[in-house]
Design a protein around this motif. Structure first.
Motif: not given
Length: 271
Positions: A95, A97, A102, A107, A151
């Motif tokens: 993932t 971003g 996020l 995370t 990101t």
């Protein structure tokens, strides 16, 4: 691999496919008994059956490595055996971003697996190895751990922790007879990459990555896989001065441009 120093059992975290599976196959061929831990039971069981057909002794555990109780789950299948080699290969990222946008669970999962997981497993199994005066630990890292990249804030930060942590752990364990190696891989052809629709036609083979790690476990604290361009990239992004310009210039590109980056790095590294 020296079975007397690093055996009889090897514990491979993230050991169902890609580089982890390559580690498992190579170690089984060298006579190691194996404990394989991964999240997906299907690939895990398939690999175990393949290795058992070659007369390897294999235990498997399907577990979510982001959960706080995962070490206890793994200990339930290892406390009665002698683990002489820990390979912590988990820590992929699917993932991308902006960190502030996020979901926290995304995370935190990256941090739990790569930071907390590596530390917890290295502490438990490393302590046992140090008491015995022999053993080895390979902690999976990435070239992305040398520089933050937009990101991928949690991922690059976690990989940076892994590298610095490995260096310190190596300095502590090496005098006690335990080898520690931080394995820095670059663009590698794994099923996880393929599932993200990334062009892996020019990526490094997992088998080569695993073999380089096993061949160099005693050459820690850090090993950068010899894919053309890897070492050159690390040198470019590790400079102290002008960090703002470096981060802008060498940020990890979007997925559809990663193969192009590898081609460019390989061409620049060619003699």
């Amino acid at each position: 691999m020296d079975l007397n120093k690093y055996g009889p059992w090897a514990l491979v975290i993230g050991g169902s496919e890609g580089v982890g599976a390559a580690f498992a196959r190579k170690l089984a061929a060298d006579g190691f008994k194996l404990v394989l831990v991964a999240r997906k039971p299907g690939p895990l069981e398939a690999l175990a059956e393949e290795l058992r057909a070659e007369d390897a002794e294999v235990r498997v555990l399907s577990a979510d490595l982001a959960q706080p109780e995962v070490l206890d789950q793994v200990r339930a299948v290892t406390d009665d055996i002698e683990v002489g080699l820990l390979i912590y290969n988990a820590g992929a990222n699917n993932t991308r971003g902006r960190f502030v946008e996020l979901p926290r669970e995304v995370t935190q999962s990256v941090i739990a697996i790569t930071v907390v997981g590596q530390a917890d497993f290295a502490r438990h199994y490393g302590a046992l190895m140090c008491r015995r005066g022999r053993g080895g630990i390979i902690l999976g890292g990435s070239l992305s751990g040398y520089m933050g990249s937009p990101t991928l804030a949690a991922y690059t930060g976690a990989k940076a922790f892994s590298r610095i942590f490995s260096e310190a752990l190596w300095a502590e364990c090496q005098p006690l007879g335990v080898d520690v190696l931080h394995l820095n891989i670059g663009f590698t052809a794994t099923p996880a990459m393929a599932r993200l629709d990334i062009d892996i036609s020019v990526a490094e083979a997992p088998e080569k990555v695993a073999q380089e790690a096993l061949d160099n476990i005693a050459n820690g604290p850090v090993w950068i896989v010899s894919t053309p361009g890897n070492l050159e990239r690390v040198r470019k992004i590790s400079v102290v001065d002008g960090r703002a310009e470096i981060i802008r210039a060498f940020a990890i590109p979007p997925r559809d441009q990663m193969a192009d980056l590898q081609r460019s790095q390989s061409e620049q590294a060619a003699p």
